[in-house]
Design a protein around this motif. Structure first.
Motif, PDB file in Angstrom:
ATOM      1  N   LEU A 171     -29.865 -14.996   1.609  1.00  0.00           N
ATOM      2  CA  LEU A 171     -30.798 -13.959   1.418  1.00  0.00           C
ATOM      3  C   LEU A 171     -30.609 -13.500   0.224  1.00  0.00           C
ATOM      4  O   LEU A 171     -29.690 -13.318  -0.609  1.00  0.00           O
ATOM      5  CB  LEU A 171     -30.395 -12.573   2.326  1.00  0.00           C
ATOM      6  CG  LEU A 171     -31.125 -11.425   2.088  1.00  0.00           C
ATOM      7  CD1 LEU A 171     -32.515 -11.548   2.260  1.00  0.00           C
ATOM      8  CD2 LEU A 171     -30.521 -10.135   2.774  1.00  0.00           C
ATOM      9  N   HIS A 172     -31.895 -13.726  -0.694  1.00  0.00           N
ATOM     10  CA  HIS A 172     -32.115 -13.431  -2.006  1.00  0.00           C
ATOM     11  C   HIS A 172     -33.037 -12.432  -2.290  1.00  0.00           C
ATOM     12  O   HIS A 172     -33.994 -12.297  -1.461  1.00  0.00           O
ATOM     13  CB  HIS A 172     -32.466 -14.607  -2.903  1.00  0.00           C
ATOM     14  CG  HIS A 172     -31.626 -15.752  -2.662  1.00  0.00           C
ATOM     15  ND1 HIS A 172     -30.566 -16.147  -3.729  1.00  0.00           N
ATOM     16  CD2 HIS A 172     -31.363 -16.788  -1.747  1.00  0.00           C
ATOM     17  CE1 HIS A 172     -29.969 -17.469  -3.495  1.00  0.00           C
ATOM     18  NE2 HIS A 172     -30.412 -17.747  -2.206  1.00  0.00           N
ATOM     19  N   MET A 173     -32.611 -11.424  -3.126  1.00  0.00           N
ATOM     20  CA  MET A 173     -33.645 -10.467  -3.384  1.00  0.00           C
ATOM     21  C   MET A 173     -33.353  -9.734  -4.857  1.00  0.00           C
ATOM     22  O   MET A 173     -32.286 -10.088  -5.241  1.00  0.00           O
ATOM     23  CB  MET A 173     -33.386  -9.315  -2.330  1.00  0.00           C
ATOM     24  CG  MET A 173     -32.402  -8.626  -2.227  1.00  0.00           C
ATOM     25  SD  MET A 173     -31.026  -9.217  -1.487  1.00  0.00           S
ATOM     26  CE  MET A 173     -29.456  -8.296  -1.511  1.00  0.00           C
ATOM     27  N   ALA A 174     -34.086  -9.293  -5.468  1.00  0.00           N
ATOM     28  CA  ALA A 174     -34.255  -8.557  -6.720  1.00  0.00           C
ATOM     29  C   ALA A 174     -33.357  -7.144  -6.522  1.00  0.00           C
ATOM     30  O   ALA A 174     -32.326  -6.732  -5.701  1.00  0.00           O
ATOM     31  CB  ALA A 174     -35.516  -8.384  -7.435  1.00  0.00           C
ATOM     32  N   TYR A 175     -34.022  -6.017  -7.098  1.00  0.00           N
ATOM     33  CA  TYR A 175     -33.381  -4.789  -7.190  1.00  0.00           C
ATOM     34  C   TYR A 175     -33.645  -4.132  -6.001  1.00  0.00           C
ATOM     35  O   TYR A 175     -34.854  -3.794  -5.419  1.00  0.00           O
ATOM     36  CB  TYR A 175     -34.087  -3.913  -8.288  1.00  0.00           C
ATOM     37  CG  TYR A 175     -33.374  -4.408  -9.642  1.00  0.00           C
ATOM     38  CD1 TYR A 175     -32.098  -4.407 -10.217  1.00  0.00           C
ATOM     39  CD2 TYR A 175     -34.290  -5.117 -10.695  1.00  0.00           C
ATOM     40  CE1 TYR A 175     -31.755  -4.903 -11.331  1.00  0.00           C
ATOM     41  CE2 TYR A 175     -34.073  -5.273 -11.959  1.00  0.00           C
ATOM     42  CZ  TYR A 175     -32.555  -5.412 -12.285  1.00  0.00           C
ATOM     43  OH  TYR A 175     -32.185  -5.958 -13.441  1.00  0.00           O
ATOM     44  N   THR A 189     -36.769  -2.055  -4.114  1.00  0.00           N
ATOM     45  CA  THR A 189     -37.233  -2.318  -2.894  1.00  0.00           C
ATOM     46  C   THR A 189     -36.186  -1.545  -1.892  1.00  0.00           C
ATOM     47  O   THR A 189     -34.889  -1.316  -2.199  1.00  0.00           O
ATOM     48  CB  THR A 189     -37.255  -3.788  -2.318  1.00  0.00           C
ATOM     49  OG1 THR A 189     -38.116  -4.281  -3.145  1.00  0.00           O
ATOM     50  CG2 THR A 189     -37.625  -4.011  -0.872  1.00  0.00           C
ATOM     51  N   SER A 190     -36.590  -0.948  -0.886  1.00  0.00           N
ATOM     52  CA  SER A 190     -35.599  -0.210   0.222  1.00  0.00           C
ATOM     53  C   SER A 190     -34.716  -1.168   0.928  1.00  0.00           C
ATOM     54  O   SER A 190     -35.258  -2.322   1.198  1.00  0.00           O
ATOM     55  CB  SER A 190     -36.465   0.616   0.918  1.00  0.00           C
ATOM     56  OG  SER A 190     -36.988  -0.083   2.129  1.00  0.00           O
ATOM     57  N   PRO A 191     -33.463  -1.014   1.056  1.00  0.00           N
ATOM     58  CA  PRO A 191     -32.706  -1.640   2.264  1.00  0.00           C
ATOM     59  C   PRO A 191     -33.328  -2.049   3.374  1.00  0.00           C
ATOM     60  O   PRO A 191     -33.200  -3.264   3.895  1.00  0.00           O
ATOM     61  CB  PRO A 191     -31.315  -0.849   2.054  1.00  0.00           C
ATOM     62  CG  PRO A 191     -31.476   0.151   1.102  1.00  0.00           C
ATOM     63  CD  PRO A 191     -32.657   0.428   0.729  1.00  0.00           C
ATOM     64  N   GLU A 192     -34.238  -1.154   4.047  1.00  0.00           N
ATOM     65  CA  GLU A 192     -34.553  -1.294   5.253  1.00  0.00           C
ATOM     66  C   GLU A 192     -35.826  -2.549   5.253  1.00  0.00           C
ATOM     67  O   GLU A 192     -35.735  -3.360   6.181  1.00  0.00           O
ATOM     68  CB  GLU A 192     -35.288  -0.031   5.698  1.00  0.00           C
ATOM     69  CG  GLU A 192     -34.436   1.112   5.962  1.00  0.00           C
ATOM     70  CD  GLU A 192     -33.785   1.637   5.050  1.00  0.00           C
ATOM     71  OE1 GLU A 192     -32.845   2.400   5.005  1.00  0.00           O
ATOM     72  OE2 GLU A 192     -34.260   1.577   3.801  1.00  0.00           O
ATOM     73  N   ASP A 193     -36.412  -2.529   4.180  1.00  0.00           N
ATOM     74  CA  ASP A 193     -37.283  -3.488   3.826  1.00  0.00           C
ATOM     75  C   ASP A 193     -36.781  -5.072   3.861  1.00  0.00           C
ATOM     76  O   ASP A 193     -37.221  -5.967   4.637  1.00  0.00           O
ATOM     77  CB  ASP A 193     -38.439  -3.465   2.739  1.00  0.00           C
ATOM     78  CG  ASP A 193     -39.405  -2.232   3.043  1.00  0.00           C
ATOM     79  OD1 ASP A 193     -39.480  -1.952   4.333  1.00  0.00           O
ATOM     80  OD2 ASP A 193     -40.106  -1.768   2.081  1.00  0.00           O
ATOM     81  N   ALA A 211     -36.699 -12.405  -0.516  1.00  0.00           N
ATOM     82  CA  ALA A 211     -37.084 -10.957   0.213  1.00  0.00           C
ATOM     83  C   ALA A 211     -38.159 -10.241  -0.454  1.00  0.00           C
ATOM     84  O   ALA A 211     -38.575  -9.205   0.125  1.00  0.00           O
ATOM     85  CB  ALA A 211     -35.816 -10.239   0.814  1.00  0.00           C
ATOM     86  N   ASP A 212     -38.358 -10.588  -1.549  1.00  0.00           N
ATOM     87  CA  ASP A 212     -39.436  -9.796  -2.614  1.00  0.00           C
ATOM     88  C   ASP A 212     -40.034 -10.676  -3.585  1.00  0.00           C
ATOM     89  O   ASP A 212     -39.729 -11.811  -3.746  1.00  0.00           O
ATOM     90  CB  ASP A 212     -39.111  -8.572  -3.039  1.00  0.00           C
ATOM     91  CG  ASP A 212     -37.363  -9.000  -3.965  1.00  0.00           C
ATOM     92  OD1 ASP A 212     -37.492 -10.093  -4.617  1.00  0.00           O
ATOM     93  OD2 ASP A 212     -36.774  -8.352  -4.156  1.00  0.00           O
ATOM     94  N   GLU A 213     -41.209 -10.182  -4.139  1.00  0.00           N
ATOM     95  CA  GLU A 213     -42.026 -10.880  -5.120  1.00  0.00           C
ATOM     96  C   GLU A 213     -41.357 -11.368  -6.192  1.00  0.00           C
ATOM     97  O   GLU A 213     -41.396 -12.407  -6.463  1.00  0.00           O
ATOM     98  CB  GLU A 213     -43.443 -10.283  -5.316  1.00  0.00           C
ATOM     99  CG  GLU A 213     -44.145 -10.819  -6.192  1.00  0.00           C
ATOM    100  CD  GLU A 213     -45.722 -10.363  -6.369  1.00  0.00           C
ATOM    101  OE1 GLU A 213     -46.391 -10.820  -7.324  1.00  0.00           O
ATOM    102  OE2 GLU A 213     -46.024  -9.297  -5.741  1.00  0.00           O
ATOM    103  N   PRO A 214     -40.383 -10.572  -6.759  1.00  0.00           N
ATOM    104  CA  PRO A 214     -39.810 -10.895  -8.133  1.00  0.00           C
ATOM    105  C   PRO A 214     -38.953 -12.337  -7.813  1.00  0.00           C
ATOM    106  O   PRO A 214     -38.696 -13.246  -8.574  1.00  0.00           O
ATOM    107  CB  PRO A 214     -38.923  -9.952  -8.617  1.00  0.00           C
ATOM    108  CG  PRO A 214     -39.456  -8.682  -8.148  1.00  0.00           C
ATOM    109  CD  PRO A 214     -40.284  -9.284  -6.862  1.00  0.00           C
ATOM    110  N   THR A 215     -38.300 -12.436  -6.754  1.00  0.00           N
ATOM    111  CA  THR A 215     -37.304 -13.352  -6.403  1.00  0.00           C
ATOM    112  C   THR A 215     -38.168 -14.498  -5.967  1.00  0.00           C
ATOM    113  O   THR A 215     -38.019 -15.854  -6.423  1.00  0.00           O
ATOM    114  CB  THR A 215     -36.372 -12.835  -4.962  1.00  0.00           C
ATOM    115  OG1 THR A 215     -35.789 -11.906  -5.427  1.00  0.00           O
ATOM    116  CG2 THR A 215     -35.716 -14.022  -4.696  1.00  0.00           C
ATOM    117  N   GLN A 216     -39.363 -14.547  -5.330  1.00  0.00           N
ATOM    118  CA  GLN A 216     -40.229 -15.474  -5.210  1.00  0.00           C
ATOM    119  C   GLN A 216     -40.636 -16.161  -6.633  1.00  0.00           C
ATOM    120  O   GLN A 216     -40.481 -17.420  -6.576  1.00  0.00           O
ATOM    121  CB  GLN A 216     -41.294 -15.116  -4.446  1.00  0.00           C
ATOM    122  CG  GLN A 216     -40.946 -14.875  -2.919  1.00  0.00           C
ATOM    123  CD  GLN A 216     -41.886 -13.821  -2.223  1.00  0.00           C
ATOM    124  OE1 GLN A 216     -43.298 -13.941  -2.525  1.00  0.00           O
ATOM    125  NE2 GLN A 216     -41.681 -13.450  -1.113  1.00  0.00           N
TER     126      GLN A 216
END
Length: 234
Positions: A171-175, A189-193, A211-216
């Motif tokens: 699982l990869h995500m930004a802030y 981004t919220s932890p829930e999302d 899990a979010d646009e910056p990571t993509q």
């Protein structure tokens, strides 16, 4: 794998992303959720089984594997972070601390629970990584290095656990809006999302969730003419 009727262990489940995982797992019908934390009394979520678990302590990891022998999904979420670059005076000590939890902790948990997952039909392993697995701007230098190491570990485990039919998801995500980046003035981004996207990917059979646009964008930019891990023009 499916969450309904799964037995799940979440490390670092007393707050932030870990607590959000535990809550969403219950909502999706998990049969049992073990909530691992250094201090079990800090786990306040109703419906979970609090478990003493410091992933830097081999004896506690071994005890958790013996106690939670019915687990079908392990979520390696526990992590530590600290701002600062590699030229800071304390960077070596900081790097060792980051690696002890964020890399060796994941390795310890994976080794301890691989036989448990095998005995219970294969199941799944979900490792919480980060956008900084691929880019390191120096603001969280040691943390980023530890997540790069954990990404490599995750990729190796995917091969090593394939024979026992264990799904391994990175699982990869930004802030994310957690204590780690409370003082960072950036979109979060919220932890829930994040958790909902991660579990959707797990149930869909994914190997990786961005899990979010910056990571993509960063992942897509790794093969650009000027890759995203290099300094970009202003």
């Amino acid at each position: 794998m499916k969450i309904k009727d799964a037995v799940v262990l979440v490390t670092g489940a007393n707050r932030g992303i870990g607590q959000a995982f535990a809550r969403e797992l219950l909502a999706r019908g998990a049969r049992k959720v073990y909530a691992g934390a250094r201090d079990p009394a800090s786990v306040k979520l109703p419906g979970v089984q609090a478990l003493r678990l410091d992933v830097t302590k081999p004896e506690e990891v071994a005890a958790a594997a013996a106690l939670a022998s019915d687990v079908t999904l392990v979520i390696n979420n526990a992590g530590v972070g600290q701002p600062g670059g590699f030229l800071a005076s304390d960077s070596e000590d900081t790097a060792r601390r980051m690696l002890e939890t964020n890399f060796y902790g994941v390795l310890r948990m994976s080794k301890a629970f691989a036989p448990v997952l095998k005995a219970n039909g294969g199941g799944g392993l979900l490792n919480v990584l980060s956008i900084v697995s691929w880019v390191n701007g120096g603001e969280l230098a040691a943390y980023a290095a530890s997540k790069s190491a954990a990404w490599s570990l995750t990729n190796a485990l995917r091969h090593e656990l394939a024979a026992q039919k264990t799904q391994v998801l990175g699982l990869h995500m930004a802030y994310v809006d957690t204590d780690l980046i409370r003082d960072f003035d950036v979109p979060k981004t919220s932890p829930e999302d994040i958790v909902k996207r991660a579990l959707d990917g797990l149930e869909a059979g994914a190997d990786e969730v961005l899990a979010d646009e910056p990571t993509q964008q960063v992942k897509a930019g790794l093969t650009a003419a000027r890759p995203s891990y290099l300094p970009q023009a202003a």
